[in-house]
Design a protein around this motif. Sequence first.
Motif, PDB file in Angstrom:
ATOM      1  N   GLY A   1     -12.250   8.041  13.840  1.00 16.77           N
ATOM      2  CA  GLY A   1     -11.358   8.348  12.765  1.00 16.77           C
ATOM      3  C   GLY A   1      -9.958   7.877  12.844  1.00 16.77           C
ATOM      4  N   ARG A   2      -9.641   7.086  13.963  1.00 11.23           N
ATOM      5  CA  ARG A   2      -8.317   6.737  14.368  1.00 11.23           C
ATOM      6  C   ARG A   2      -8.006   5.338  13.271  1.00 11.23           C
ATOM      7  N   ILE A   3      -8.861   4.827  12.781  1.00 10.22           N
ATOM      8  CA  ILE A   3      -8.888   3.482  12.013  1.00 10.22           C
ATOM      9  C   ILE A   3      -7.873   3.835  10.643  1.00 10.22           C
ATOM     10  N   TYR A   4      -8.108   5.217  10.120  1.00  7.74           N
ATOM     11  CA  TYR A   4      -7.142   5.565   9.071  1.00  7.74           C
ATOM     12  C   TYR A   4      -5.536   5.221   9.228  1.00  7.74           C
ATOM     13  N   GLU A   5      -5.402   5.744  10.593  1.00  9.17           N
ATOM     14  CA  GLU A   5      -4.081   5.746  10.964  1.00  9.17           C
ATOM     15  C   GLU A   5      -3.460   4.335  11.091  1.00  9.17           C
ATOM     16  N   MET A   6      -4.379   3.261  11.240  1.00  9.46           N
ATOM     17  CA  MET A   6      -4.098   1.800  11.595  1.00  9.46           C
ATOM     18  C   MET A   6      -3.861   1.408  10.249  1.00  9.46           C
ATOM     19  N   THR A   7      -3.978   1.881   9.153  1.00  7.17           N
ATOM     20  CA  THR A   7      -3.843   1.361   7.859  1.00  7.17           C
ATOM     21  C   THR A   7      -2.194   1.290   7.401  1.00  7.17           C
TER      22      THR A   7
ATOM     23  N   ALA B   1      -7.522   9.666  23.509  1.00 11.40           N
ATOM     24  CA  ALA B   1      -6.581   9.897  22.216  1.00 11.40           C
ATOM     25  C   ALA B   1      -6.666   9.205  21.081  1.00 11.40           C
ATOM     26  N   ASN B   2      -7.112   7.896  21.449  1.00 12.97           N
ATOM     27  CA  ASN B   2      -7.132   6.873  20.418  1.00 12.97           C
ATOM     28  C   ASN B   2      -8.429   6.982  19.529  1.00 12.97           C
ATOM     29  N   LEU B   3      -9.280   8.032  19.515  1.00 14.06           N
ATOM     30  CA  LEU B   3     -10.652   8.092  18.800  1.00 14.06           C
ATOM     31  C   LEU B   3     -10.197   8.992  17.621  1.00 14.06           C
ATOM     32  N   PHE B   4      -9.212   9.652  17.458  1.00 14.30           N
ATOM     33  CA  PHE B   4      -8.699  10.388  16.196  1.00 14.30           C
ATOM     34  C   PHE B   4      -7.256  10.200  15.915  1.00 14.30           C
ATOM     35  N   VAL B   5      -6.877  10.428  14.657  1.00 12.68           N
ATOM     36  CA  VAL B   5      -5.555  10.301  14.361  1.00 12.68           C
ATOM     37  C   VAL B   5      -4.723  11.284  15.126  1.00 12.68           C
ATOM     38  N   SER B   6      -3.288  10.834  15.091  1.00 12.13           N
ATOM     39  CA  SER B   6      -2.304  11.510  15.771  1.00 12.13           C
ATOM     40  C   SER B   6      -2.097  12.870  15.245  1.00 12.13           C
ATOM     41  N   ASP B   7      -1.736  13.811  15.939  1.00 16.13           N
ATOM     42  CA  ASP B   7      -0.994  14.915  15.341  1.00 16.13           C
ATOM     43  C   ASP B   7      -0.020  14.916  13.959  1.00 16.13           C
ATOM     44  N   ALA B   8       0.770  13.770  14.370  1.00 17.94           N
ATOM     45  CA  ALA B   8       1.811  13.635  13.096  1.00 17.94           C
ATOM     46  C   ALA B   8       0.937  13.043  11.964  1.00 17.94           C
ATOM     47  N   PHE B   9       0.117  12.358  11.854  1.00 20.66           N
ATOM     48  CA  PHE B   9      -0.760  11.932  10.846  1.00 20.66           C
ATOM     49  C   PHE B   9      -1.472  13.339  10.343  1.00 20.66           C
ATOM     50  N   ALA B  10      -2.017  13.961  11.191  1.00 17.66           N
ATOM     51  CA  ALA B  10      -2.829  15.174  10.777  1.00 17.66           C
ATOM     52  C   ALA B  10      -1.767  16.212  10.113  1.00 17.66           C
ATOM     53  N   VAL B  11      -0.840  16.590  10.578  1.00 18.79           N
ATOM     54  CA  VAL B  11       0.295  17.604   9.793  1.00 18.79           C
ATOM     55  C   VAL B  11       0.562  17.047   8.406  1.00 18.79           C
ATOM     56  N   ASN B  12       1.115  15.548   8.528  1.00 17.06           N
ATOM     57  CA  ASN B  12       1.416  15.058   7.129  1.00 17.06           C
ATOM     58  C   ASN B  12       0.287  15.209   6.273  1.00 17.06           C
TER      59      ASN B  12
END
Length: 1052
Positions: free
Chosen positions: A301-307, A400-411
């Motif tokens: 799921g982390r790839i969505y944060e890499m956009t 931790a790099n398997l999923f999006v960060s907490d910042a991305f998640a909250v926003n």
Amino acid sequence: MAEDLASNPFAALFSSLETAKAFTEAVAASDLETEIKVTDNANDPDWHETNEDKEINVLAERIFRISLERDSKLRHVREASYFPDIAEVYSEHPAISCENLKHIVFEVLMLDRHDPDFHVSHQLDYERQQLHEASDLEHTEVLTYLYCCYRRYLTQHEIYEKCKSEAVAAFLRESRDVIILNARMCLQQPALYQFQDFVSQFINLCLEEDLPNQDSNNFPCQFLREVAEEVERNSDQGSLSQSYAPILQELKLRLNAENMSIVHRDAVNYVKVMHFFTSTSALARTFLSLNTPEPSQKHHGRIYEMTPIGAALSLSVLPRSETGPFQFFSKPSTQSKKEVDMVEQSVWKAAEELVGGLHKIFVDLMTTTSDMKHYTLRWLGLCIQGNSGRGKLWASNLPANLFVSDAFAVNLTHMLLLFCKPFSNPESPKLLKIQPSYTQAVASGDKEMLQRSIHLLGMPKETFFIPSDDVEKEEIDTNFTFITECFFMAQKAIQVFLQPVLSRLLSVNRDLHQIQRLYNEVMQQSQGNEEPLVNIKNRMEKAMSFYLTRKAALTQPQLLSLAFNFQIASSAWLCRVATTKLPKVTDVDASSRLPDLKFPVTDSAPGAVACIPEFVAENICHLINHIHRYEESVLESEETKIEHLLSFVLVYMSSPRRMKNPHMRAELAEMLSSLMPSQASENQPDQLMTSQYFREQMFETHPHINYLAESLMHVFVSIEMTGESVAFEQKFNYRRPMYIILKYIWNIPLHQNRIKELAKLAERNITATDPPLFLRFINLLVNDATYLLDEALMFMGQIREKQQERDRGEWSGMPEAQRHQEEANLQQISRLAQYHNVMGSSTISTLRMLTGHIQTIFCHATFVDRMASMLNYFLCRLVGPKQKEFVVKDKENFDFKPQETVSNILAIYLNLQASELFCQAVFEDQRSYTSELFSQACQVMEKIGESPQTILDFMTLDERIKELKTTKLSEEQALSDAPEEFLDPIMGTLMSDPVMLPSSRNIVDRNVIARHILSDQTDPFNRQPLSLDQVISQPELKSKIEAWVAERTKHL
């Protein structure tokens, strides 16, 4: 022109001269024709410059700031620049026209704009001052220059709008075409121009006007939109994706820069640049394509944060990684509360602007075309699905790099809640457009996802409120509404994205308390030596940074308000799902209204309940608990709307037919305790009272509040009857908030009377096949009190031993590792002792409260022995000779309050003293009762300050019990040689009502087996299932026992 091109230094950028020529044809197709015309006109003796030609030349100078006149005095526009090499071609007739405009502008743009001799003054201060402070940017930036030309073109076009000259109109059209042509070449063939950063120029132009993309006065976006359309029409020279990918990548780099933060002035600006890409359907398609990652097992799921859009979603007060660094609250020990509050206000405002901008992007993406709506929803659905592992218990053990960060998640959750805002009202008829069967629908392929609007995949695999086999199956709808998708996506996002962050906030809060406690302990032992404290201080500082950043992120006012209103509306909808057959979506219109909620609810549940995932209820509970802990004022912000949350609890908490999982129903009880008014603070009693008005009213005037006490007892009991292998202590965690609620509602006459009614009902049916609810409830209270107090005293004894070892100096001689292990062991025992002390105290005080007004059932023959033996046991341990075993240092740190426990136990004795059966049960307890026990208790009562009247009452009880004991001993002596068949095999006592157990065929006393079945529904001899209605009465044996007893006692 071929020779000119060959001498141009930019020709080296092409692989060959032929390639450069091919490109030149796209922008100067008429070069040769223009030269021939110029030559022909020059040789024509009748050629002369007409008034129209002059007007066109003036227009050219005004728009492009280029002149072919060497003499500045002959130029019509003072700022126009003269380029000798270019002017030489037209020296005979120095005028710009439709025929030569493309060539001239192209040649000017191909010049080295950093050459000292190069100068083209086209700066319009009123156009550029918003963005650029430097006055010469247009002189060196090609795209910026073309934009300024475009602005001047619009001005001249407006001036000449009513001009009847076809030649002038044609020139204006040509001017626009030349500007847009060259602008698109900046994006499609950027390498053609020397020293140009078109990406930065593009970004700066997007930020030129702070207006909506579609606003007619937003000239930069209008210009760039026309350029994009031209790029699309000429995609053979470079597609939209190829042309705009560098821009989005640059935005991503800037947003991920080390110095970027959520409060940075450019953070929202870069989101505005992204918003430009929603201005046309083609740009929107390109934007989403460039933000959609290819599925990858490696990145999950982390790839969505890499956009690029992911980079924007990652801006937050939260650190970019779990290890920091912290952009905010980096040194909390040096910050005052006022400073912390100021930082919170700053990041809250920035977060609202950021998420608002991102929400606009997604809204506009969805509104461009139906296909774009589909692809945008698919992006959101796949992002949520790809990160579903975040919500699993084992996620904390993964990288931790398997999923999006907490910042991305909250926003992202914050943004999805904005989508739900239109129907986040408990009275909104739009709630009827939520289709429960969405969770059962499966889409095979992209086409079906589009046709049926199913974008949140994997939902049928969820755990639901009840199994589908338990009810009539819900018909699965063919198509689903946008509101349905928004509802379930938001709920799933809260589970996957928000809940783990809430859990981490609780975890760091606990860690912080433990570190602070450790710091205080070490400081007391260090005797002025600061060295042991340095490491603990650093740990405390880092933990506080984590706490403050997470708290700031999760208490953002708009986020809390949106989430609170959304879950209130969700609760109202769930109540209707559980009690009513909702109308079809096709039957819902503007006149539709939510059906009224009616109690009591029926035994059967609608099929839609089997479509509701458990995480929806979990989301509601966790969010309300979070608000209660950190921003309790929010609970009052919606006034009477909170009644829908209580309705949700009342509908589901006591109804296994609607929510099968008892642990989930126990979480509803915890949420209910969060809704309950808090106790007034001594410091601000008035403020607290005014801020809790609506909650206080809710517990007294809610239309269905009279069902609360019964629901609470039901879930209390059901936790014990799960039959599941859950951690033993977990049930006490569930029951802790129930004690708080019970004590609160006991002081409200409505609820106290209802509890008394339940007690009377239990008394009338105490031997019923299905034990009454209140009987099962108090039976578990006694069980819990026995276990918890016993464990608490055991741990206190262990703490005493450890403290004595440390005080004797035994630890100081140990190796460092062993000493640290002993300290860790003591801390662990201390935590366990504190937990059991708190829970044991809550349980015994609840028994004191109940027995103050309800006595008969506690003194019933089936129950009284257990009650008396429990009281005797703990009174003996706390006031008897062994009481010194629990004397420890700093007992308040372990919440050890022996005086309070003794006081509660003594009060229970006095509450039940009127019952002869109770008094008899007290002295018949051979394990703990002695004739000195009550005398010892009276001595302790004097020490702890009990009132003289209480001590006197207890002494009177002691005398009465001793008298009864003397009488009873005489009877026992007469009955001491009872035949073996008259004795209960479990307790060894004379049976009064013998019954046979159906499977083991053993004969036992009815009261004894009834007591056993309250806690364990099995035959004690072979563990086969057993209920009280299965036992077989033995009337003949009973008659024999009664006759024998009568014979032996007739002379007493």
